[in-house]
Design an enzyme around this catalytic site. Structure first.
Site, PDB file in Angstrom:
ATOM      1  N   ASN A   9       2.539 -25.876  44.995  1.00 13.59           N
ATOM      2  CA  ASN A   9       1.536 -26.713  44.335  1.00 13.59           C
ATOM      3  C   ASN A   9       0.294 -25.827  44.223  1.00 13.59           C
ATOM      4  O   ASN A   9      -0.475 -25.696  45.173  1.00 13.59           O
ATOM      5  CB  ASN A   9       1.271 -27.962  45.179  1.00 13.59           C
ATOM      6  CG  ASN A   9       0.276 -28.893  44.531  1.00 13.59           C
ATOM      7  OD1 ASN A   9      -0.299 -28.592  43.479  1.00 13.59           O
ATOM      8  ND2 ASN A   9       0.055 -30.030  45.165  1.00 13.59           N
ATOM      9  N   ARG A  87       4.937 -28.055  41.135  1.00 12.39           N
ATOM     10  CA  ARG A  87       4.285 -29.249  40.608  1.00 12.39           C
ATOM     11  C   ARG A  87       3.446 -28.804  39.413  1.00 12.39           C
ATOM     12  O   ARG A  87       2.641 -27.876  39.524  1.00 12.39           O
ATOM     13  CB  ARG A  87       3.380 -29.839  41.671  1.00 12.39           C
ATOM     14  CG  ARG A  87       2.559 -30.987  41.152  1.00 12.39           C
ATOM     15  CD  ARG A  87       1.528 -31.416  42.166  1.00 12.39           C
ATOM     16  NE  ARG A  87       0.775 -32.547  41.628  1.00 12.39           N
ATOM     17  CZ  ARG A  87      -0.428 -32.873  42.064  1.00 12.39           C
ATOM     18  NH1 ARG A  87      -1.015 -32.185  43.021  1.00 12.39           N
ATOM     19  NH2 ARG A  87      -1.057 -33.899  41.539  1.00 12.39           N
ATOM     20  N   HIS A 175      -0.140 -38.272  39.139  1.00 10.02           N
ATOM     21  CA  HIS A 175       0.346 -38.474  40.520  1.00 10.02           C
ATOM     22  C   HIS A 175       1.772 -39.029  40.513  1.00 10.02           C
ATOM     23  O   HIS A 175       2.193 -39.736  41.432  1.00 10.02           O
ATOM     24  CB  HIS A 175      -0.572 -39.433  41.316  1.00 10.02           C
ATOM     25  CG  HIS A 175      -1.919 -38.853  41.612  1.00 10.02           C
ATOM     26  ND1 HIS A 175      -3.091 -39.527  41.394  1.00 10.02           N
ATOM     27  CD2 HIS A 175      -2.277 -37.641  42.102  1.00 10.02           C
ATOM     28  CE1 HIS A 175      -4.118 -38.770  41.735  1.00 10.02           C
ATOM     29  NE2 HIS A 175      -3.646 -37.607  42.174  1.00 10.02           N
ATOM     30  N   ARG A 235     -14.489 -36.098  40.227  1.00  8.97           N
ATOM     31  CA  ARG A 235     -14.248 -36.587  38.853  1.00  8.97           C
ATOM     32  C   ARG A 235     -14.786 -38.010  38.696  1.00  8.97           C
ATOM     33  O   ARG A 235     -14.716 -38.798  39.635  1.00  8.97           O
ATOM     34  CB  ARG A 235     -12.741 -36.568  38.558  1.00  8.97           C
ATOM     35  CG  ARG A 235     -12.197 -35.174  38.309  1.00  8.97           C
ATOM     36  CD  ARG A 235     -10.693 -35.186  38.165  1.00  8.97           C
ATOM     37  NE  ARG A 235     -10.038 -34.642  39.333  1.00  8.97           N
ATOM     38  CZ  ARG A 235      -8.749 -34.798  39.620  1.00  8.97           C
ATOM     39  NH1 ARG A 235      -7.985 -35.495  38.819  1.00  8.97           N
ATOM     40  NH2 ARG A 235      -8.233 -34.254  40.712  1.00  8.97           N
ATOM     41  N   GLU A 374       5.125 -35.472  48.124  1.00 12.94           N
ATOM     42  CA  GLU A 374       5.374 -34.897  46.795  1.00 12.94           C
ATOM     43  C   GLU A 374       6.272 -33.669  46.892  1.00 12.94           C
ATOM     44  O   GLU A 374       7.092 -33.411  46.014  1.00 12.94           O
ATOM     45  CB  GLU A 374       4.031 -34.519  46.148  1.00 12.94           C
ATOM     46  CG  GLU A 374       3.195 -35.732  45.775  1.00 12.94           C
ATOM     47  CD  GLU A 374       1.707 -35.431  45.650  1.00 12.94           C
ATOM     48  OE1 GLU A 374       1.076 -35.096  46.675  1.00 12.94           O
ATOM     49  OE2 GLU A 374       1.175 -35.531  44.539  1.00 12.94           O
TER      50      GLU A 374
END
Ligand code: ADP
Length: 389
Positions: A9, A87, A175, A235, A374
């Site tokens: 990742n 990812r 996600h 963000r 993940e």
């Protein structure tokens, strides 16, 4: 030597990785770690499956390509990497599922960089470096958008001209690997209610909420880019689009300054007046701006839950996951306080202990904490594509 799958990742300031042994078609986490890239050096940290530290090395180099070689050399010392899984944040309209990397795939990922400027370039860089240095190792790419392909066209539409919609200016959702993992364990973790209407909250540095019905994504708080929806570390989340022409027309912002503002200077960091983008630091601060940033994070999360419950036509369970969702009882409590009118009630003891079920027995809906994984999702997809017996 033991065969293994490496998951990557890759971000701007860190490369997170996990190594899964593969034996008799089963995956077994050997270790995981990160390379944190600082100003003038990098730090390689490795922990085993029980969170025990195996290694912590300072590397006097910050070059991405060099660090990848260091990482692969380290991993290759003990295992034989038979495949790498990545990812990748944005799959656009191209990718409905994980795929094996080739030149065409690389070009397609490249063409999506403007849609995820914070992540996509680094994801791609990692793929390219491994393809160049280790051309014999197959690579699989798993997209954060793919899981949301099950959403109805209504859930994906912006009210924009058809031409733009046909060009792919639609809501994608992100996600997806985290929600795919959560969906895969909902039934075993929650029983029958796991198959019903579930609202899952992935609350990390990036944050989003997903409405899940029978394991499938129905709607998400994130849209065309990973900017939409919740207040995040840096963000902004949902914003009146009219703010952009105002900033550019009246305040003299260039496009790149607007992008920087929305991705890097906003969210918890911006609202707290630069105290921090880290929820832990904000939670211990007495500064009114920090307090308001935390309150806004929770208020907006609760509002999104309300909106997503409309997409689902109800809600049977809430699931909290990722850094803040898994570890912050106070944030979970504050969000659930807004939902008291639904009859949601947390059990403080269970909530403070980060238990799997944190709702009180008298609560109208189950509220749960499920750690996401993940990396395992990436490893499973990579095994399915690269290790066909
Ligand atoms: P990412 O993978 O998106 O970088 P994580 O899922 O690791 O993010 O979550 C990072 C966020 O989780 C940070 O804002 C951090 O402050 C927050 N966090 C981690 N532990 C806690 C905790 N115990 N209490 C509150 N927030 C926490």
């Amino acid at each position: 030597m033991k065969k293994a799958i490496l998951t990557i990742n890759a971000g701007s300031s860190s490369i997170k990785f996990s190594l899964f042994g593969i034996e008799d078609n089963n995956l077994d986490l050997f270790y995981s770690g990160s390379v944190d890239i600082k100003k003038d050096h990098s730090v390689l940290k490795v922990i085993d499956a029980n969170n025990e530290k195996i290694k912590e090395d300072t590397i006097s180099n910050t070059d991405y390509s060099f660090l990848f070689q260091q990482l692969i050399t380290f991993v290759n010392d003990t295992t034989e990497i038979i495949a790498v899984g990545h990812r990748v944040v944005h799959g656009g309209l191209y990718f409905k599922e994980p795929v094996l990397v080739d030149e065409v795939i690389i070009d397609q990922i490249q063409s999506l960089i403007t849609l995820a400027p914070l992540h996509q370039p680094h994801n791609l860089n990692a793929i390219r470096i491994i393809a160049e240095k280790y051309p014999l190792i197959p690579q699989c790419v798993c997209f954060d958008t793919s899981y949301h392909m099950s959403q109805s066209s209504l859930a994906k539409l912006f009210a924009l001209p058809r031409k733009l919609i046909n060009d792919g200016v639609i809501r994608y959702g992100f996600h997806g690997l985290s929600y795919e993992y959560i969906s895969s364990v909902l039934n075993s973790q929650l029983g029958e209610v796991g198959n019903q209407k579930v609202i899952a909250l992935h609350l990390g540095s990036g944050a989003s909420i997903c409405a899940i019905n029978h394991g499938k994504s129905v709607a998400s708080s994130m849209g065309f880019t990973a900017l939409d929806g919740l207040v995040m570390g840096t963000r902004c989340g949902t914003l009146d689009p009219g703010v952009i022409p105002y900033l550019m027309g009246e305040k003299g912002y260039s496009i790149s300054e607007v992008v920087h503002l929305l991705y890097h200077d906003s969210g918890l960091l911006g609202v707290s007046n630069n105290i921090s983008n880290d929820m832990r630091q904000l939670l211990v601060s007495n500064d009114p701006n920090a307090i308001e940033a935390v309150e806004l994070f929770c208020y907006r999360a609760a509002c999104e839950i309300g909106q997503l419950s409309i997409s689902l036509g109800g809600c049977d369970a809430l699931v909290f996951t990722a850094g803040i969702g898994e570890r912050s009882p106070i944030i979970r409590q504050k969000i659930c306080d807004y939902l008291q009118f639904w009859g949601i009630k947390l059990n403080s003891e269970k909530n403070n202990a980060n238990n799997k079920i944190i709702s009180d027995e008298s609560s109208s809906k189950i509220v749960s904490v499920i750690p996401t994984n993940e990396e395992l999702m990436i490893a499973l997809h990579t095994k399915a594509l690269c290790c066909k017996n």
